[in-house]
Design a protein around this motif. Structure first.
Motif, short mmCIF file in Angstrom:
data_model
loop_
_atom_site.label_atom_id
_atom_site.label_comp_id
_atom_site.label_asym_id
_atom_site.label_seq_id
_atom_site.Cartn_x
_atom_site.Cartn_y
_atom_site.Cartn_z
N ASP B 328 2.49 5.84 7.08
CA ASP B 328 1.30 5.08 6.66
C ASP B 328 1.20 4.82 5.16
OD1 ASP B 328 0.02 4.19 8.89
OD2 ASP B 328 -1.03 6.08 9.25
N ALA B 329 2.26 5.10 4.42
CA ALA B 329 2.20 4.90 2.98
C ALA B 329 2.54 3.46 2.60
CB ALA B 329 3.11 5.88 2.26
N GLY B 330 1.79 2.53 3.16
CA GLY B 330 2.02 1.14 2.82
C GLY B 330 1.09 0.24 3.60
N THR B 331 1.03 -1.03 3.21
CA THR B 331 0.25 -1.99 3.97
C THR B 331 1.13 -3.18 4.29
OG1 THR B 331 -0.55 -2.80 1.85
CG2 THR B 331 -2.07 -1.45 3.11
N VAL B 332 0.85 -3.81 5.45
CA VAL B 332 1.68 -4.93 5.90
C VAL B 332 1.68 -6.04 4.86
CG1 VAL B 332 1.88 -6.76 7.60
CG2 VAL B 332 1.34 -4.44 8.32
N ALA B 333 2.85 -6.55 4.55
CA ALA B 333 2.97 -7.67 3.63
C ALA B 333 3.22 -8.94 4.43
CB ALA B 333 4.12 -7.43 2.67
N HIS B 334 2.55 -10.00 4.04
CA HIS B 334 2.87 -11.29 4.64
C HIS B 334 3.61 -12.16 3.65
CE1 HIS B 334 0.64 -10.54 8.31
NE2 HIS B 334 -0.28 -9.97 7.55
N GLY B 335 3.23 -12.03 2.39
CA GLY B 335 3.90 -12.82 1.36
C GLY B 335 4.34 -11.94 0.20
N PRO B 336 4.87 -12.57 -0.85
CA PRO B 336 5.34 -11.81 -2.01
C PRO B 336 4.18 -11.33 -2.88
CG PRO B 336 5.60 -14.17 -2.39
CD PRO B 336 5.07 -14.02 -0.98
N GLY B 337 4.49 -10.64 -3.96
CA GLY B 337 3.46 -10.14 -4.86
C GLY B 337 3.10 -8.71 -4.50
N SER B 338 1.97 -8.26 -5.01
CA SER B 338 1.51 -6.91 -4.70
C SER B 338 0.02 -6.82 -4.93
CB SER B 338 2.20 -5.89 -5.60
OG SER B 338 1.42 -4.72 -5.67
N PRO B 339 -0.69 -6.14 -4.02
CA PRO B 339 -2.14 -5.98 -4.21
C PRO B 339 -2.46 -5.22 -5.50
CG PRO B 339 -1.38 -4.89 -2.19
CD PRO B 339 -0.19 -5.52 -2.80
N ALA B 340 -1.47 -4.55 -6.09
CA ALA B 340 -1.72 -3.83 -7.34
C ALA B 340 -1.82 -4.80 -8.51
CB ALA B 340 -0.60 -2.83 -7.60
N ASN B 341 -1.45 -6.02 -8.26
CA ASN B 341 -1.30 -6.98 -9.34
C ASN B 341 -2.44 -7.99 -9.35
OD1 ASN B 341 -0.06 -9.29 -10.85
ND2 ASN B 341 1.58 -7.77 -10.93
N TRP B 342 -2.91 -8.36 -10.53
CA TRP B 342 -4.05 -9.27 -10.60
C TRP B 342 -3.74 -10.64 -10.02
CZ3 TRP B 342 -3.00 -13.62 -13.47
CH2 TRP B 342 -2.01 -13.53 -14.46
N ALA B 343 -2.48 -11.02 -9.94
CA ALA B 343 -2.14 -12.36 -9.46
C ALA B 343 -1.95 -12.40 -7.94
CB ALA B 343 -0.88 -12.84 -10.15
N PHE B 344 -2.25 -11.29 -7.26
CA PHE B 344 -1.97 -11.21 -5.83
C PHE B 344 -2.81 -12.20 -5.02
CE2 PHE B 344 -2.74 -9.07 -1.65
CZ PHE B 344 -1.46 -9.24 -1.16
N ASN B 345 -2.16 -12.85 -4.07
CA ASN B 345 -2.85 -13.78 -3.18
C ASN B 345 -2.86 -13.23 -1.76
OD1 ASN B 345 -3.88 -15.88 -1.72
ND2 ASN B 345 -2.18 -17.30 -2.12
N PRO B 346 -4.00 -12.70 -1.29
CA PRO B 346 -4.03 -12.14 0.06
C PRO B 346 -4.16 -13.23 1.12
CG PRO B 346 -6.15 -11.84 -1.01
CD PRO B 346 -5.28 -12.56 -2.00
N ASP B 347 -4.45 -14.44 0.66
CA ASP B 347 -4.79 -15.51 1.58
C ASP B 347 -3.58 -16.39 1.86
OD1 ASP B 347 -6.46 -16.89 3.19
OD2 ASP B 347 -7.28 -18.16 1.59
N VAL B 348 -2.55 -15.81 2.47
CA VAL B 348 -1.34 -16.57 2.76
C VAL B 348 -1.16 -16.63 4.28
CG1 VAL B 348 -0.16 -15.98 0.61
CG2 VAL B 348 0.02 -14.45 2.58
N PRO B 349 -0.31 -17.56 4.77
CA PRO B 349 -0.06 -17.60 6.23
C PRO B 349 0.37 -16.23 6.74
CG PRO B 349 1.02 -19.45 5.13
CD PRO B 349 0.46 -18.58 4.05
N LYS B 350 -0.09 -15.88 7.95
CA LYS B 350 0.24 -14.56 8.52
C LYS B 350 1.21 -14.73 9.69
CE LYS B 350 -3.42 -12.34 6.40
NZ LYS B 350 -3.52 -13.24 5.25
N PHE B 351 2.11 -13.79 9.80
CA PHE B 351 3.06 -13.82 10.91
C PHE B 351 2.97 -12.49 11.66
CE2 PHE B 351 4.55 -16.55 7.57
CZ PHE B 351 4.89 -17.71 8.23
#
Lengths: 316, 542
Positions: B328-351
């Protein structure tokens, strides 16, 4: 005897040369080079090229080997490619004493424990003690010693707090023999276990062979005490094959020390070799190879000389 | 696990996150018995850090490894640093301003900065340092961040002006973080010899909170407090950076309290949680500035159809991977980047995980099951090799799961595990000798995604996939020209969304980082940006 030693030393030269050629070849065949660790988008290819050029990494392998050998015969191991500007000899001088100390002490431990155990086991052949020693020996042979190391750290250091966890000395405290020994015991013991098991088996069977000899029976028949027969007449002869084993054990001590040094954070030459191998620090790798090879050659020579000491039938 | 301290460049941009887990990983420890004194705030004590990989040399213009850059962060200071959220913050510079066109940057230096040898630090040192990588004789890895610099001018003793050739947003978060070297010591050294100068290994002199004391080969690097540190004398007496090559051993040291602060890699999280329950450590966690993925070589015909790539992603159960392999030491990624980063975009297409949909997509792409159950198209079977490195056990396990899950939809894969150097050589330019890789990237203090996706990065850069999309190129070229953070964020977000839709990678997860801290140590907290933020204020509590 002296001529023999000189001859053996001269014979070692082509041998070491061959080892260095093969090692250099294998090392260079391994993919990657020192720049493989500099994977970073902020590093330009040109910068890496300039680096390779400055260390002659773009020359042909023959040229590179020739350059290394030329320096080497003058006693110059060159400079590290990674620790830029640091002479390899400096790294070796800092590390080699640690490894030699570890090896000597663990060899000592291996012999001091194994031979008496083997002898005892041989004289009590097929007894409960003999079986117990046999079982433990086989367990020892089968268990990787890094694992033994980790288990001992968990039990003796973490839970019981008897030994420090890794390192050669306590930081910030003045030098003390006791402190050094305290740090040395566990790694030396674990390194010894690798060969202890085998050594016990060898000395047992060697002792059994000797005990069956006519002269032992004669000695017994002459009314010598059991102790005298075993230790004076038996052991000395039983040791001869053990000397061969000692010669063969040296490389395994050097090889084994890589792992043990890693587990116990023991700053020896094995650890240096491992780091250098991962970083493709060619001059350091080669220096360690040459030193290790030389140690093995010396070890074997020593074993051969010891034959003459222990076995009156052998003369050089 | 804990990613590197992003003191500075270290994390520069995105450092290939190799064996992020098992390679130069760090554990930080505190000498438990060193600090305890009376009162609630015990002054002094040694902060003991441990590393699995020994440092190489202490000169930021020449070193490339994490251990070295961590220690450089203690010894030296840059013009700016980043706070715990990647925002630039003045270090040697008290403040800075720039012209509207973004081409002229003026830094106002602090006037109270002293080198470890007592000399004052001035604009001359800055000019000297920042022109090193631009020297034609420079043999070192750091040319790139300085390429955009046209001129470095000393205005007065405490003012420096930079003229850039083009506006470049990462100038402040990357270039200006480079540490300053002392001109009064190194000024006369020929630049060609600077990389091998004994300064780097025997007697580094900086302006950082700690000064060099001793490097005991193979054992440790000892530093002591710099009492004249410009942000205030450190409360700690010193810092011990131990070399502990085996993670099992350093974790044992953590257990006995010899290490009271350590980055925890996923396989040791359970153990660290135990220690937390026993009150032996404080355990903190948060997203680390990185993402893990399975990357496809788009030069390979198999992967050129976007539908196929979507199908490959739909076939992988990332939730299960995170649960089973990462604990559990992680969260599902759909796109590049990182939630730790200010430029992160959580709103990307999901698969989502949907093997049926994957099969459907593959059918649409013309792949039909053959007699042996393996998909075929025009007589060619869908089979490929999945490469990863032995330096990272988690990635090996992921490769095995992917192999199984793809087998379920009729795709045959073989796994090749390579030693790190071999892996790098095979997968990077100009070889690109792979079909697919299990890999990861660590993002630096600047979120610029150009490195991964821009067409110009294919030939010699990190765009190993060979991914190319003109719209993405356009957005990425634009992103570094924008000084305004929000505006830039929107542009990066748009690019990330397009990349996600294209799925050149199956994005797997954003790793969670863990930091175990001694209950007695006050100051550190888990963050992806700057682990040793304000270390001069750290202290041991009674």
């Amino acid at each position: 005897m002296t001529t023999y030693i000189i001859r053996r030393c001269l014979m070692a030269i082509p041998l070491l040369f061959l080892i260095s050629v093969i090692s250099f070849g294998i090392m260079k065949m391994a993919p990657g080079d020192p720049t493989a660790l500099m994977m970073d988008p902020m590093i330009k290819q040109e910068n890496l090229e300039a680096y390779k050029e400055s260390y002659g990494l773009n020359d042909s392998i023959v040229v590179q080997y020739g350059r290394w050998l030329g320096n080497m015969v003058q006693g110059n191991f060159g400079e590290s490619f990674i620790r830029q500007g640091v002479p390899v000899s400096e790294l070796i001088t800092a590390r080699l004493p640690n490894t030699l100390l570890l090896m000597l002490v663990s060899t000592f431990i291996a012999f001091i424990i194994s031979i008496p155990l083997g002898v005892w086991s041989a004289t009590k052949r097929n007894s409960l003690q003999d079986y117990a020693i046999t079982v433990v020996s086989f367990l020892g042979v089968a268990t990787p010693n890094f694992w033994i190391g980790l288990v001992l750290i968990m039990v003796l250091s973490v839970h019981l707090g008897w030994f420090p966890i890794g390192g050669v000395a306590t930081y910030g405290e003045p030098f003390s023999i006791w402190d050094r020994l305290h740090h040395l015991v566990l790694p030396a013991f674990v390194l010894a276990t690798a060969d202890m098991a085998g050594l016990t088996r060898y000395s047992r069977s060697s002792m059994l062979d000797v005990l069956r000899q006519d002269y032992i029976r004669t000695a017994k028949a002459n009314g010598f005490r059991q102790k005298t027969v075993i230790f004076k007449h038996g052991l000395r002869n039983a040791l001869i094959p053990i000397i061969t084993i000692f010669g063969l054990m040296l490389p395994s001590f050097i090889g084994g020390s890589v792992i043990i040094e890693s587990v116990f954070a023991w700053p020896g030459i094995g650890l240096l070799f491992m780091e250098a191998a991962f970083q493709r620090d060619y001059p350091v790798i080669m220096a360690v190879v040459v030193i290790a090879a030389t140690l093995v050659v010396i070890g074997n020579l020593l074993a051969d000389i010891l034959y003459a000491v222990f076995d009156p039938r052998i003369e050089y | 696990m804990l990613r590197k301290p992003l003191w500075k460049v270290a994390a520069l941009a995105m450092i290939l996150m190799i064996g992020a887990c098992s390679q130069p990983e760090e554990a930080q420890n505190i000498d438990a018995n060193a600090a305890v004194q009376e009162g609630s705030e015990a002054e002094g004590g040694n902060l003991v850090l441990a590393t699995t990989a020994a440092p190489t040399l202490f000169n930021p213009y020449y070193s490339t490894d994490t251990s070295s850059s961590t220690i450089e962060g203690f010894l030296f200071s840059g013009l700016v640093t980043v706070d715990q959220d990647f925002n630039p913050e003045g270090d040697l510079a008290e403040s800075w301003d720039f012209t509207d066109d973004g081409l002229r940057w003026t830094f106002h230096l602090r006037e109270n900065v002293k080198w470890h040898d007592g000399e004052p630090m001035t604009a001359d040192d800055v000019v000297f340092s920042y022109t090193i990588p631009k020297d034609p004789d420079y043999v070192g890895p750091r040319g790139l961040p300085f390429e955009i610099i046209e001129e470095v001018n000393k205005i007065d003793d405490y003012t420096v002006e930079f003229v850039l050739s083009e506006p470049y947003a990462p100038f402040i978060t990357i270039t200006a973080q480079f540490e300053v070297l002392p001109k009064h010591i190194l000024g006369e050294v020929p630049i060609a010899e600077l990389g091998k100068h004994p300064f780097n290994t025997k007697e580094p002199i900086g302006t950082g909170p700690f000064k060099f004391k001793e490097w005991k080969e193979g054992e440790y690097i000892a530093l002591e407090a710099h009492e004249d540190y410009h942000l205030g004398a450190p409360k700690l007496d010193g810092l011990l950076y131990k070399i502990v090559p085996d993670t099992n051993t350093s974790m044992a040291q953590l257990q006995v309290g010899e290490i009271s602060m350590a980055g925890i890699s996923p396989e040791y999280v359970g153990m660290a949680q135990d220690l937390e329950a026993k009150g032996m450590v404080k355990l903190e966690s948060g997203p680390s500035n990185a993402f893990e993925y399975i990357g496809y070589n788009l030069r390979n015909e198999l992967f050129q159809d976007k539908k196929v790539r979507h199908a490959l992603t739909h076939a992988i159960d990332r939730e299960a991977i995170i649960q089973a392999i990462l604990g559990d030491a992680g969260t599902v990624a759909h796109g590049p980047g990182s939630p730790a980063n200010w430029a992160f975009n959580p709103d990307v297409p999901k698969f989502e995980y949907d093997p049926e949909k994957a099969k459907q997509l593959l059918k649409e792409a013309g792949w039909e099951p053959g007699p042996d159950g393996i998909l075929e198209k025009n007589g060619k079977k869908f089979e490929f090799a999945l490469k990863t490195t032995s330096a990272n056990e988690i990635r090996q396990q992921i490769a095995e799961v992917a192999q199984q899950q793809w087998a379920e939809i009729g795709i045959k894969t073989s796994i090749e595990v390579l030693e790190w150097s071999a892996y790098v050589e095979q997968t990077s330019p100009p070889n690109w000798n792979f079909d697919a890789i299990v890999a990861g990237w660590s993002i630096g203090s600047d979120p610029d995604p150009t490195w991964f996706w821009h067409t110009s990065e294919i030939e010699a850069g990190l765009n190993y996939n060979g991914y190319s999309n003109p719209k993405v190129d356009e957005l990425l070229s634009e992103n570094t020209q924008i000084a305004d953070l929000e505006e830039r964020k929107a542009v990066i977000a748009e690019a990330d969304a397009i990349v996600t839709e294209d799925q050149p990678n199956t994005f797997l997860y954003y790793p969670e980082g863990y930091l175990a801290i001694s209950p007695k140590l006050v100051g550190p907290s888990y963050n992806a940006a700057n682990t040793y933020y304000k270390i001069h204020e750290w202290y041991f509590e009674q």
